[in-house]
Design a protein around this motif. Structure first.
Motif, PDB file in Angstrom:
ATOM      1  N   ASP A  41     -47.486 -58.572  17.244  1.00 19.83           N
ATOM      2  CA  ASP A  41     -46.771 -59.850  17.215  1.00 19.83           C
ATOM      3  C   ASP A  41     -45.457 -59.642  16.454  1.00 19.83           C
ATOM      4  O   ASP A  41     -45.456 -59.370  15.253  1.00 19.83           O
ATOM      5  CB  ASP A  41     -47.639 -60.889  16.512  1.00 19.83           C
ATOM      6  CG  ASP A  41     -47.008 -62.279  16.511  1.00 19.83           C
ATOM      7  OD1 ASP A  41     -45.773 -62.374  16.441  1.00 19.83           O
ATOM      8  OD2 ASP A  41     -47.760 -63.272  16.545  1.00 19.83           O
ATOM      9  N   THR A  42     -44.318 -59.754  17.140  1.00 19.59           N
ATOM     10  CA  THR A  42     -43.030 -59.441  16.525  1.00 19.59           C
ATOM     11  C   THR A  42     -42.667 -60.415  15.407  1.00 19.59           C
ATOM     12  O   THR A  42     -42.039 -60.012  14.419  1.00 19.59           O
ATOM     13  CB  THR A  42     -41.910 -59.428  17.579  1.00 19.59           C
ATOM     14  OG1 THR A  42     -41.932 -60.665  18.312  1.00 19.59           O
ATOM     15  CG2 THR A  42     -42.097 -58.271  18.551  1.00 19.59           C
ATOM     16  N   LYS A  43     -43.041 -61.667  15.527  1.00 18.34           N
ATOM     17  CA  LYS A  43     -42.760 -62.641  14.460  1.00 18.34           C
ATOM     18  C   LYS A  43     -43.527 -62.275  13.196  1.00 18.34           C
ATOM     19  O   LYS A  43     -42.982 -62.291  12.074  1.00 18.34           O
ATOM     20  CB  LYS A  43     -43.134 -64.051  14.922  1.00 18.34           C
ATOM     21  CG  LYS A  43     -42.823 -65.125  13.894  1.00 18.34           C
ATOM     22  CD  LYS A  43     -43.178 -66.510  14.423  1.00 18.34           C
ATOM     23  CE  LYS A  43     -42.873 -67.581  13.372  1.00 18.34           C
ATOM     24  NZ  LYS A  43     -43.229 -68.946  13.871  1.00 18.34           N
ATOM     25  N   GLN A  76     -42.015 -60.740   9.382  1.00 15.12           N
ATOM     26  CA  GLN A  76     -42.420 -61.244   8.072  1.00 15.12           C
ATOM     27  C   GLN A  76     -42.952 -60.104   7.199  1.00 15.12           C
ATOM     28  O   GLN A  76     -42.644 -60.027   6.006  1.00 15.12           O
ATOM     29  CB  GLN A  76     -43.496 -62.323   8.231  1.00 15.12           C
ATOM     30  CG  GLN A  76     -43.943 -62.927   6.911  1.00 15.12           C
ATOM     31  CD  GLN A  76     -45.107 -63.896   7.083  1.00 15.12           C
ATOM     32  OE1 GLN A  76     -45.640 -64.049   8.189  1.00 15.12           O
ATOM     33  NE2 GLN A  76     -45.499 -64.549   6.003  1.00 15.12           N
ATOM     34  N   ALA A  77     -43.736 -59.213   7.803  1.00 13.74           N
ATOM     35  CA  ALA A  77     -44.286 -58.081   7.055  1.00 13.74           C
ATOM     36  C   ALA A  77     -43.177 -57.156   6.564  1.00 13.74           C
ATOM     37  O   ALA A  77     -43.214 -56.680   5.426  1.00 13.74           O
ATOM     38  CB  ALA A  77     -45.278 -57.310   7.920  1.00 13.74           C
ATOM     39  N   GLY A  86     -38.799 -56.505   0.266  1.00 11.53           N
ATOM     40  CA  GLY A  86     -38.699 -57.240  -0.997  1.00 11.53           C
ATOM     41  C   GLY A  86     -39.507 -56.579  -2.101  1.00 11.53           C
ATOM     42  O   GLY A  86     -39.040 -56.443  -3.240  1.00 11.53           O
ATOM     43  N   ASN A  87     -40.725 -56.148  -1.768  1.00 10.51           N
ATOM     44  CA  ASN A  87     -41.558 -55.477  -2.768  1.00 10.51           C
ATOM     45  C   ASN A  87     -40.933 -54.154  -3.219  1.00 10.51           C
ATOM     46  O   ASN A  87     -41.003 -53.799  -4.402  1.00 10.51           O
ATOM     47  CB  ASN A  87     -42.960 -55.228  -2.204  1.00 10.51           C
ATOM     48  CG  ASN A  87     -43.821 -56.467  -2.211  1.00 10.51           C
ATOM     49  OD1 ASN A  87     -43.570 -57.404  -2.963  1.00 10.51           O
ATOM     50  ND2 ASN A  87     -44.848 -56.488  -1.379  1.00 10.51           N
ATOM     51  N   VAL A 133     -46.671 -50.489   7.979  1.00  7.98           N
ATOM     52  CA  VAL A 133     -45.837 -51.182   6.991  1.00  7.98           C
ATOM     53  C   VAL A 133     -46.614 -52.186   6.172  1.00  7.98           C
ATOM     54  O   VAL A 133     -46.182 -52.601   5.098  1.00  7.98           O
ATOM     55  CB  VAL A 133     -44.632 -51.886   7.662  1.00  7.98           C
ATOM     56  CG1 VAL A 133     -43.669 -50.876   8.242  1.00  7.98           C
ATOM     57  CG2 VAL A 133     -45.089 -52.876   8.719  1.00  7.98           C
ATOM     58  N   VAL A 134     -47.796 -52.585   6.663  1.00 10.03           N
ATOM     59  CA  VAL A 134     -48.625 -53.550   5.940  1.00 10.03           C
ATOM     60  C   VAL A 134     -49.193 -52.939   4.660  1.00 10.03           C
ATOM     61  O   VAL A 134     -49.693 -53.641   3.795  1.00 10.03           O
ATOM     62  CB  VAL A 134     -49.764 -54.059   6.869  1.00 10.03           C
ATOM     63  CG1 VAL A 134     -50.775 -54.904   6.127  1.00 10.03           C
ATOM     64  CG2 VAL A 134     -49.162 -54.863   8.012  1.00 10.03           C
TER      65      VAL A 134
END
Length: 316
Positions: free
Chosen positions: A107-109, A113-114, A120-121, A198-199
């Motif tokens: 899911d690209t959306k 977000q991920a 950011g982290n 990336v998660v």
């Protein structure tokens, strides 16, 4: 409990001894190659040239080694996986998907977000945390030495880093699974029941500090490690956790089945090596599954989902 502890110690001793033997053999081969083929200590010479080129600027050297190199390793590895996640190709990657039918394509959306959270982290949390680490490493006095650590000493350091990370990650991870903390902190990471690379650092800021960053940083700070050792360790840690989350059981890479099962079931497989999970019984359900049978290094090109398939579901 005593018998279980003894079994856990035997398993850990077997894993470490096997790993140490393999790593030592590779190290000795690499050392022989460097000394006899390149006619000199290649890495020591390269390090001295780099150190002189940087004019001994320890802060810049630290940022390059502890931040830039690991970040490039993380995004370089995950960049390849993201192509497969987004396009469903190439098939020589996607055919090794663990949870069949999931993220096919992603899911690209949800992916955007991920990625935003991960960036950011990295830049708003991990990077600032390097500032106090830098001063701790300066205090030790040998982090920026002109003499590189030997392969043998790095092997010792790597073993210590791994044990410290396993202990800190396992117990901090179990802590954020407490119902009070899970709802407000760890639930974010578990939005992905079928994770992708990336998660691995898609998490609440508090979790990223306590479970992701500190367990990896603590070992080098205790050992007073050289910046080159820190750079290699940080890169290995980021690539390894990406493999654990990637969703593909690829040939000749460490098995991600253990942590993938954690994302699927939530209350199993909290650690990295699995020794503390065995000791505490938090892998009991996992050991009764086909995923446990697949939890090994794939040494052929046949996906384990084909050679060890899930049993057919019973008709309702």
């Amino acid at each position: 409990q005593g018998e279980k502890l003894w079994d856990a110690l035997k398993i850990s001793a077997y894993v470490y001894s096997t790993g140490l033997l393999m790593f030592t053999a590779l190290v000795n081969s690499a050392s022989w190659f460097m000394e006899n083929i390149t006619l000199g200590n290649f890495w020591q010479t390269a390090w001295l040239k780099f150190y002189d080129w940087m004019e001994g600027d320890e802060w810049t050297i630290f940022l390059l080694g502890a931040a830039l190199v690991p970040t490039l390793a993380f995004w370089g590895f995950n960049g390849i996986l993201l192509v497969a996640d987004i396009t469903g190709k190439p098939t020589f990657i996607t055919r090794y998907r663990i949870q069949l039918g999931k993220n096919d394509p992603v899911d690209t959306k949800k992916l955007r977000q991920a990625i935003y959270t991960t960036l950011g982290n990295q830049f708003l949390i991990s990077l600032p945390m390097l500032v106090p680490m830098f001063y701790i490493m300066q205090w030790w006095g040998n982090t920026f030495s002109k003499e590189l650590p030997t392969f043998q000493w790095f092997l010792v350091e790597l073993s210590v880093f791994t044990v410290i990370e396993e202990i800190l990650f396992y117990y901090s991870h179990r802590l954020v699974h407490h119902p009070v903390l899970y709802k407000h902190i760890h639930k974010k990471h578990h939005e992905w029941t079928a994770p992708i690379g990336v998660v691995s650092i898609y998490a609440h800021p508090i979790e990223h500090i306590v479970s992701n960053t500190l367990p990896v940083m603590t070992g080098p700070m205790i050992m007073g490690s050289h910046i080159v050792s820190i750079s290699v360790w940080f890169s290995l840690a980021l690539v390894t956790t990406s493999i654990s989350h990637c969703g593909y059981h690829l040939p000749f890479l460490p098995s991600p089945e253990f942590h993938d099962f954690h994302h699927l079931k939530f209350n199993q497989c909290y650690g990295v090596l699995g020794v503390l999970d065995y000791l505490h019984g938090t892998d009991r359900v996992f050991r009764q599954t086909k995923a446990f049978e697949r939890h090994k290094v794939l040494l052929s090109l046949t996906p384990l989902s084909e050679s060890i398939p899930e049993p057919p579901k019973r008709a309702e």
